[in-house]
Enzyme design. Structure first.
Site, PDB file in Angstrom:
ATOM      1  N   GLY A 154       5.304  91.038 141.466  1.00 47.32           N
ATOM      2  CA  GLY A 154       4.328  92.099 141.634  1.00 47.32           C
ATOM      3  C   GLY A 154       4.670  93.020 142.788  1.00 47.32           C
ATOM      4  N   GLU A 167      10.154  71.962 131.108  1.00 44.42           N
ATOM      5  CA  GLU A 167      11.535  72.244 131.487  1.00 44.42           C
ATOM      6  C   GLU A 167      12.061  71.229 132.491  1.00 44.42           C
ATOM      7  OE1 GLU A 167      11.395  77.087 130.741  1.00 44.42           O
ATOM      8  OE2 GLU A 167      10.745  76.257 132.659  1.00 44.42           O
ATOM      9  N   ALA A 197       5.361  86.257 135.019  1.00 41.68           N
ATOM     10  CA  ALA A 197       6.044  87.368 135.678  1.00 41.68           C
ATOM     11  C   ALA A 197       5.642  88.716 135.097  1.00 41.68           C
ATOM     12  CB  ALA A 197       7.562  87.176 135.571  1.00 41.68           C
TER      13      ALA A 197
END
Length: 456
Positions: A14, A173, A322
């Site tokens: 950001g 993950e 994101a």
């Protein structure tokens, strides 16, 4: 006459993209961040499991912005915001500075949430920073090294049992990579045990893995994980966690204890403490995770000059990913640029455009969801590789990351297996010393523990 001064707090997606979007605006920008780098957080798990170096995913913020003349980068921890005086106070060790602003963009992000059980963090680090990833790398490889020295079978089993709490993308993950590390990378490298015998357990209170991806991809992901050897435990809530074990309550209300030395916490987020500071001064509300509930244009009540974006902002329908931070940063930057240029400021609320979600499961396997399109397997994995390379800042970062991926995915080696005792215990040592101790240590002052604690 001084230019309009924009202060940005945070160098994540950001903050960085807001600064870059203002490169042509007639403003001066001061970007203040507690780290000197921009972190590509989605790949932290690869640092933790020895695939990538920290430099591959964390280029220096100054390097990224060095060609942008209207940006000044300051390394410091923001300790206070005064919205009436329009100032931001920040310190680097014990040197404190106050900076004034005309517009403030708060992109301070979020940390790990232990849902009221912060003592769990001693034994189960989260994964929100480079320090977290390096500590986890040290803990994971330390467990294997300790197991090689262990003669007691029960203790050895405990060392070789890895528990990952949280079955979102990070947990999936991480579990997949620890399983691959044990089954492939470390094969035949130990004499006292077979690394393939290690247990990797993925634990979550949800009904499926990857809840945001939908039932189909969640089921496919679980099946893939289980084929690789990961044990998936769902509908189960962690009730206790210590140095030797994890205890959870299953769907039947039974308490189950897993003996495990190495744990990873990948469940839940908690907004940066600056959210409370802003809420107290502006009347903005916070959600249960401590995120600031912002106006439709990402501003705060009564303070249109203050905006909150990224993981610290709660906007209905915007996930903590994101893309949400990037789009929020660009939206806010465009409004500031229009204001400074004397153009009409677009009063349309911020609207998030979902560009899809991705997660890797194991080597050559991933899941992708883009709108109604869902697919898994090798082509999903290739899409995942391409997108992540695209968003890594800097050509050098992309090249080194690609080379590491070739080594790890085509072969079975991992070039980033170096760990140190300092990585293993550094966080806990600093926590025991208390806050504001770094400068004292650098000055060579001794015995300052009690004094440091009184300064918290």
């Amino acid at each position: 006459m001084p230019k309009h001064h924009v202060v940005i707090i945070g160098s994540g997606f950001g903050g960085l993209f807001a600064a870059k979007a203002l490169r042509k605006a007639d403003v001066d920008i001061t970007l203040i961040a507690k780290t000197s780098h921009h972190l590509f957080q989605p790949l932290l798990y690869q640092v933790a499991t020895g695939i990538l170096s920290e430099g591959s995913i964390a280029p220096a913020t100054r390097e990224i912005l060095h060609k942008q003349d209207n940006v000044k980068v300051l390394h410091g921890l923001v300790t206070d915001i005064d919205v009436e005086a329009r100032t931001v106070t920040h310190r680097m060790h014990d040197a404190q500075i106050t900076t004034s602003y005309d517009s403030l963009i708060v992109a301070a992000g979020a940390g790990q949430s232990y849902f009221g059980n912060d003592h769990f963090s001693t034994f189960a680090p989260g994964m929100k920073s480079i320090d977290d990833a390096l500590e986890l790398r040290a803990r994971i490889f330390w467990a294997f090294e300790r197991a090689e020295r262990e003669t007691d079978p029960e203790r050895q089993r405990r060392l070789l049992t890895f528990v990952v709490v949280g079955a979102g993308p990070t947990g999936v993950e991480m579990a997949g990579q620890i399983r691959e590390l044990a089954s492939i990378t470390l094969r035949n490298q130990f004499k006292m045990f077979d690394p393939n015998d290690a247990r990797v357990i993925l634990l979550d209170g949800a009904k499926q893995v990857l809840p945001p991806f939908g039932e189909y991809l969640g089921r496919k992901t679980q099946e893939s994980l289980e084929r690789s050897g990961v044990e998936v435990v769902l509908n189960s809530i962690v009730t206790d966690l210590n140095g030797r074990s994890v205890t959870y309550k299953n769907a039947d209300g039974e308490l189950v204890t897993i003996d495990s030395t190495c744990k990873v916490w990948a469940a839940g987020v908690q907004g940066n403490v600056l959210g409370k500071t802003l809420a107290a001064q502006t009347g903005a509300e916070l959600d249960r995770a401590g995120r600031v509930i912002v106006n439709p244009d990402l501003t705060l009540p009564g303070h249109p000059e203050v905006t909150v974006i990224g993981d610290l902002a709660f906007v209905k329908g915007v996930p903590g990913v994101a893309q949400g931070a990037i789009q929020g940063g660009r939206y806010v930057a465009a409004r500031i640029a229009d204001q400074v240029a004397g153009r009409p400021v677009d009063d349309k609320p911020f609207v998030f455009k979902d560009k899809g979600s991705m997660a890797t499961i194991s080597k050559f396997s991933a899941v992708v969801k883009v709108g109604k399109i869902e697919f898994t397997g090798f082509f999903a994995w290739v899409a995942w590789l391409g997108l992540h390379l695209l968003y890594i800042a800097g050509f050098k970062g992309r090249v080194t990351t690609l080379l590491h991926w070739v080594l790890s995915f085509v072969g079975r080696g991992r070039s980033e297996r170096v760990t140190t005792n300092q990585q293993l215990v550094g966080r806990l040592a600093l926590e025991s010393l208390g806050q504001n101790v770094t400068a004292k240590l650098l000055r060579g002052e001794k015995g300052g523990t009690d004094q440091a604690r009184t300064e918290n």
